[in-house]
Each structure stands twice: as C-alpha cells, then as structure tokens.
Design a protein around this motif. Structure first.
Motif, PDB file in Angstrom:
ATOM      1  N   VAL A 164      -5.555   5.443  -3.466  1.00 27.40           N
ATOM      2  CA  VAL A 164      -4.806   6.640  -3.848  1.00 27.40           C
ATOM      3  C   VAL A 164      -3.369   6.474  -3.379  1.00 27.40           C
ATOM      4  N   ALA A 165      -2.415   6.914  -4.199  1.00 22.64           N
ATOM      5  CA  ALA A 165      -0.994   6.845  -3.863  1.00 22.64           C
ATOM      6  C   ALA A 165      -0.504   8.227  -3.446  1.00 22.64           C
ATOM      7  N   LEU A 166       0.374   8.278  -2.436  1.00 16.95           N
ATOM      8  CA  LEU A 166       0.833   9.532  -1.873  1.00 16.95           C
ATOM      9  C   LEU A 166       2.350   9.580  -1.797  1.00 16.95           C
ATOM     10  N   LYS A 167       2.868  10.798  -1.797  1.00 15.76           N
ATOM     11  CA  LYS A 167       4.280  11.025  -1.506  1.00 15.76           C
ATOM     12  C   LYS A 167       4.363  11.621  -0.117  1.00 15.76           C
ATOM     13  N   CYS A 168       4.842  10.853   0.837  1.00 15.35           N
ATOM     14  CA  CYS A 168       4.920  11.289   2.221  1.00 15.35           C
ATOM     15  C   CYS A 168       6.370  11.276   2.676  1.00 15.35           C
ATOM     16  N   GLY A 169       6.771  12.331   3.362  1.00 13.66           N
ATOM     17  CA  GLY A 169       8.108  12.390   3.921  1.00 13.66           C
ATOM     18  C   GLY A 169       8.057  12.104   5.394  1.00 13.66           C
ATOM     19  N   GLU A 170       8.041  13.158   6.197  1.00 16.21           N
ATOM     20  CA  GLU A 170       7.959  13.027   7.640  1.00 16.21           C
ATOM     21  C   GLU A 170       6.603  12.443   8.038  1.00 16.21           C
ATOM     22  N   ASN A 171       6.602  11.568   9.013  1.00 19.37           N
ATOM     23  CA  ASN A 171       5.391  10.931   9.532  1.00 19.37           C
ATOM     24  C   ASN A 171       4.712  10.027   8.498  1.00 19.37           C
ATOM     25  N   SER A 172       5.476   9.501   7.546  1.00 16.71           N
ATOM     26  CA  SER A 172       4.864   8.643   6.533  1.00 16.71           C
ATOM     27  C   SER A 172       4.392   7.313   7.111  1.00 16.71           C
ATOM     28  N   VAL A 261      -2.837  18.018 -12.360  1.00 22.11           N
ATOM     29  CA  VAL A 261      -2.215  16.720 -12.096  1.00 22.11           C
ATOM     30  C   VAL A 261      -0.708  16.893 -11.998  1.00 22.11           C
ATOM     31  N   VAL A 262      -0.136  16.385 -10.913  1.00 28.48           N
ATOM     32  CA  VAL A 262       1.309  16.415 -10.706  1.00 28.48           C
ATOM     33  C   VAL A 262       1.812  14.973 -10.655  1.00 28.48           C
ATOM     34  N   ILE A 263       2.774  14.654 -11.509  1.00 27.20           N
ATOM     35  CA  ILE A 263       3.346  13.313 -11.545  1.00 27.20           C
ATOM     36  C   ILE A 263       4.579  13.300 -10.654  1.00 27.20           C
ATOM     37  N   GLU A 264       4.557  12.438  -9.637  1.00 28.36           N
ATOM     38  CA  GLU A 264       5.668  12.367  -8.695  1.00 28.36           C
ATOM     39  C   GLU A 264       5.773  10.968  -8.130  1.00 28.36           C
ATOM     40  N   PHE A 427      -1.154   1.373   3.614  1.00 29.85           N
ATOM     41  CA  PHE A 427      -0.058   0.519   3.196  1.00 29.85           C
ATOM     42  C   PHE A 427       1.242   1.312   3.141  1.00 29.85           C
ATOM     43  N   ARG A 428       2.261   0.731   3.681  1.00 28.63           N
ATOM     44  CA  ARG A 428       3.581   1.379   3.712  1.00 28.63           C
ATOM     45  C   ARG A 428       4.579   0.470   3.027  1.00 28.63           C
ATOM     46  N   PHE A 429       5.300   0.996   2.044  1.00 31.25           N
ATOM     47  CA  PHE A 429       6.325   0.180   1.424  1.00 31.25           C
ATOM     48  C   PHE A 429       7.538   1.052   1.084  1.00 31.25           C
ATOM     49  N   LYS A 430       8.732   0.514   1.188  1.00 32.61           N
ATOM     50  CA  LYS A 430       9.954   1.257   0.899  1.00 32.61           C
ATOM     51  C   LYS A 430      10.356   1.051  -0.555  1.00 32.61           C
ATOM     52  N   GLN A 431      10.772   2.142  -1.157  1.00 35.37           N
ATOM     53  CA  GLN A 431      11.238   2.062  -2.536  1.00 35.37           C
ATOM     54  C   GLN A 431      12.770   1.983  -2.535  1.00 35.37           C
ATOM     55  N   SER A 432      13.231   0.902  -2.023  1.00 34.18           N
ATOM     56  CA  SER A 432      14.677   0.696  -1.964  1.00 34.18           C
ATOM     57  C   SER A 432      15.123  -0.218  -3.105  1.00 34.18           C
ATOM     58  N   ALA A 433      16.381  -0.287  -3.287  1.00 30.53           N
ATOM     59  CA  ALA A 433      16.908  -1.125  -4.344  1.00 30.53           C
ATOM     60  C   ALA A 433      16.596  -2.576  -4.108  1.00 30.53           C
ATOM     61  N   GLU A 434      16.564  -2.982  -2.802  1.00 31.76           N
ATOM     62  CA  GLU A 434      16.289  -4.382  -2.490  1.00 31.76           C
ATOM     63  C   GLU A 434      14.876  -4.753  -2.894  1.00 31.76           C
ATOM     64  N   ASP A 435      13.901  -3.865  -2.551  1.00 36.04           N
ATOM     65  CA  ASP A 435      12.509  -4.183  -2.848  1.00 36.04           C
ATOM     66  C   ASP A 435      12.232  -4.162  -4.351  1.00 36.04           C
ATOM     67  N   GLY A 436      12.978  -3.310  -5.065  1.00 33.90           N
ATOM     68  CA  GLY A 436      12.701  -3.177  -6.492  1.00 33.90           C
ATOM     69  C   GLY A 436      13.460  -4.166  -7.351  1.00 33.90           C
ATOM     70  N   GLU A 437      14.431  -4.865  -6.751  1.00 33.50           N
ATOM     71  CA  GLU A 437      15.243  -5.788  -7.520  1.00 33.50           C
ATOM     72  C   GLU A 437      14.400  -6.955  -8.032  1.00 33.50           C
ATOM     73  N   GLY A 438      14.485  -7.205  -9.288  1.00 37.64           N
ATOM     74  CA  GLY A 438      13.768  -8.323  -9.902  1.00 37.64           C
ATOM     75  C   GLY A 438      12.356  -7.968 -10.303  1.00 37.64           C
ATOM     76  N   GLU A 439      11.938  -6.690 -10.008  1.00 40.73           N
ATOM     77  CA  GLU A 439      10.589  -6.289 -10.378  1.00 40.73           C
ATOM     78  C   GLU A 439      10.654  -5.166 -11.412  1.00 40.73           C
ATOM     79  N   LYS A 440       9.746  -5.144 -12.314  1.00 34.28           N
ATOM     80  CA  LYS A 440       9.676  -4.115 -13.336  1.00 34.28           C
ATOM     81  C   LYS A 440       8.310  -3.476 -13.301  1.00 34.28           C
TER      82      LYS A 440
END
Length: 441
Positions: A164-172, A261-264, A427-440
């Motif tokens: 399952v994928a989550l949107k977490c802010g504080e304490n992610s 269902v909420v798409i986020e 699993f923790r991953f950042k959605q930054s420009a660096e991580d997303g570069e070159g990936e689609k």
C-alpha cells in the motif's frame, strides 16, 4: 434473546479470590465459559480488601478493564471474554455498584463487538448481572455442564503480500500504527470477500462445522431428558485431542480499494509481507458463516496486536532518514494450552531472540497459571532467510551497508531478521527532482 450460561466442569471459580475474566464462546442459545483468569493484583496494592471474609472484593473497574484488554489481545479467534467474575453474592454488589457494573460490561462491547450479552458472574450465588441492551441489566441462568465443552480447532496459514502507498508528512520516517492501519485495512478488505475451504471442502454458510454438542432439546427441556452433551459419532478424534480442521483462505484477484477512492501523491510505501499462523476455536455446532467471521477476527486481532507491540517498542527511538528499505519484524506468535480445557490454547508473542521460557511469566500474570516450556508451541512461525525478505537489494550497495545486528534503531537485514508472521516492510523514498530524473512513470 437471553442465553443460558454453561460453565465447563473444569472452570475453577475457587481460583478467583477477588475478580477475574471468564473466557468462553457462543452458540445461538448458549454462552459457554471454559476458563477463569483471575485479575492480577495491581502493583502497590496488597489485596487486603479482596480477602474472603472481609466483605465483597473491590470492583476496580479501570484495572479490570486493563486486564481484560491484555487477555483479549492474546485470545485466538472464536474465543471471547464473555464476562467478568467476582467472588461475592449478587446482593452485596449489584445494587451498591450498579453504575460501575454498567461501565464494566459496556467496555466488553466496546473492545469486542461480537459479544452480545456481557455479564458479571457472582461466584457465591451463581447469579449474573447481564447487559442485555445498552440500558437494560438482566440476569442469565448459570449451569455447570455435565461434561467437557467441546470446541473445534481451525488452523489457517496465510502468505501475506499486501502493498500500500501512503502520503505521509510529519513522522514519515517513523513506523506508526496509524500508517500500518492502511495495510491492515487492505488485508481486511481481502479477507472480507474471501472464500474458505474447510478440509478442502466448500461448505454452505448455514451448515454447522460439525454436529452440535448441546442439543436444542436440552434448552427446551424434554420429558425428563438430561442436558448432558451428545456429540455425534461422526466427530472423530483421539482421546483427549481436540478435533482439527485445516482451513484454506482463497482471496479474490480484484482491485481491492475502499469505496471512497482519493487520488493523491505518495511518499511512503508499506508492505505486509511474510507467513503468519491463524487459529480459531469454535464450539461444536457453530455455523460455517460464523467460523469464517472468526477467522477474519483472528487475523485482524493478531495483526493489530503484534504491530501495536512493535510500534510501542519503537517509541522514543531515533530514526535516520534513508532510501534503503527498512524491515520491521513484529513478534512471532506462539500458543499455550489452557489447563483443564478440551485442548484450547491462548496466544503470546515473542520478539527475535526470545524463546518459550520468555512467555512463561507473561502467561502467569495475565491468565493465572504457569505453563512449562513443553506446553508452548513455538515452531508455528519461524524466522525467514534474509533473501526471502528483500531479494531486490542493489548488489552495488552491499559493501556500503553497516552492520545493524543488535541495533534497535534500524532492524534491517540482520542475520535471522526477516518476515516472520506478518513481516512489515517499510520503504521510504524522496520524490525529489534528482530521484525522478531519467525515470518516467
């Protein structure tokens, strides 16, 4: 409709000096009581006001509810705390503590909605105060049954793979029960639409799992007929052994999403992964529909219970942000036989490195008896190999890994640390420009 309470002949009410919890099960017209767990003496309380002969015991509602929650957490599916016990007469307690009794019985329904008629049993008069409705306290008839109350053991083994994928802010970066709830809810949705095979057979929902032990005529009262159990001869088991059914749970291959269902965007992925053991005990004569509900109950109860324990251990620990998947290993499940019952058992949970001897003291405190190591089933859930938990680790990072063996900050790929019963992959991953570069996407 008010039920009749049948107590197993092995229930030791004399073991209850003050108060306690009565463990049992349900049939449509009967409540079955099979074991009485005494309420432990609260730390700092010498128990002087609970000594027999010095008036009725103290009705310590908060402490009794706390004990009740500890007992409930360790019960397999199908077993409930059907009521509380007090070593007193109804006359000395019922009128004096009516508001406390109502609060006490309401708590049972709050934590276990499947309990319909919780009651307080007065051992010296064998009477009850039963919460039939929210505002109505009545009395149930109590009898000691003529023979051992027969239960059926339902064993299920589940292979979990629930992402399952989550949107977490504080304490992610921290493992929280609120985060894990999303994975548990998804698992419960899968279970709610599943099909159960009993000994590889599809049985009708209204069909009993086996012939009932307690006949309807026993309740109605025939012409001089005894209320003694008459188990059908088709139930076959060795002397002293409980009848066992192997249950196979088949889940649907569907979308498995909630109604709303909420798409986020999401920044955390959680995965319930591994193999877990589910066990239920149901009275002879329980319907297949009820058996299936108890299996779902047991899965939800044990998953939540062990993840709650794991999250409690993590409170206050430092967490370092990392892109490397972190394996959280909740405690594994073991079973201990309840004395003087027809093969019933209760659960306990052991952390990595713990053995059966570590379960003895907790069982003694919560249930009031001291098991031996030989009486504890410790081989039902085992620790998996490292490769079974995280086979997709980038081999280039192997030389950069630190040894986490013995570290309580990150339980990550230590030797022997893997998905046991309900392994949690966080699993923790950042959605930054660096991580997303070159990936689609």
């Amino acid at each position: 409709m008010p039920r009749t309470v049948f107590l197993d002949p092995g229930v030791n009410l004399e073991n209850i000096e003050g108060t306690g919890a009565l463990i049992g099960g349900y049939l449509p017209a009967h409540v079955l009581g099979v074991y009485a767990a005494p309420t432990p003496v609260e730390e700092g309380d010498d128990g002087a006001d609970q000594v027999a002969g010095e008036g009725p015991p103290k009705l310590d509602v908060p402490w009794m509810i706390e004990h009740y929650k500890q007992v409930l957490r360790l019960l397999p599916g199908g077993l409930h705390v059907v009521g509380f016990i007090i070593n007193a007469t109804s006359e000395s307690v019922s009128s004096k503590y009516e508001s406390k009794i109502r609060k006490l019985l309401t708590s049972i329904r709050t934590y276990d909605p499947l309990v319909e008629e919780p009651f307080l049993l007065y051992t010296k008069s064998m009477k009850t105060s039963s919460l039939v409705t929210e505002n109505t306290i009545s009395s149930l008839e109590v009898k000691v049954y003529d023979s051992k109350l027969e239960f059926i053991q339902l064993d299920t083994k589940l292979i979990l793979d629930c992402p399952v994928a989550l949107k977490c802010g504080e304490n992610s970066d921290r493992m929280l029960l609120a985060h894990a709830e999303k994975g548990i809810e998804k698992l419960e949705r899968s279970m709610s639409t599943s099909l159960c095979l009993f000994n590889n057979q599809i049985l009708q929902p209204d069909q009993p799992i086996c012939p009932p032990q307690i006949k309807d005529s026993a309740k109605k009262g025939g012409k001089g007929k005894s209320t003694k159990a008459n188990l059908d001869d088709t139930i076959e088991s060795e002397d002293g052994e409980i009848v066992q059914y192997k249950v196979t749970v088949l889940t649907k291959d569907d979308l498995n999403v909630p109604e709303d269902v909420v798409i986020e965007d999401n920044n955390v992925r959680l995965k319930l992964l591994g193999e877990m053991k589910s066990r239920c005990y149901v009275p002879a004569g329980t319907s297949i529909k009820a058996c299936r509900e108890y299996i779902i109950q047991d899965v939800s109860r044990t998953i939540r219970g062990r993840i709650q324990l794991h999250c409690d251990v993590l409170v206050g620990e430092e967490v370092e942000a990392s892109h490397i998947p972190v394996i959280h290993e909740p405690p594994r499940r073991v079973f201990t036989r309840l004395p003087a019952t027809a093969g019933l058992a209760v659960s306990d949970y052991l952390y990595p490195g713990e053995g059966p001897e570590d379960s003895i003291e907790s069982i003694k405190e919560i249930f009031g008896f001291t098991p031996t190591e030989d009486e504890i089933e410790d081989d039902l859930e085992i620790v998996a190999a490292v490769g079974d938990v995280k086979p997709d680790v980038d081999s280039k990072k192997e030389d950069k890994k630190k040894s986490f063996l013995g570290s309580s900050r990150q339980v990550l790929l230590s030797v022997g640390v893997a998905a046991i019963s309900a392994g949690l992959a966080w699993f923790r991953f950042k959605q930054s420009a660096e991580d997303g570069e070159g990936e689609k996407e």
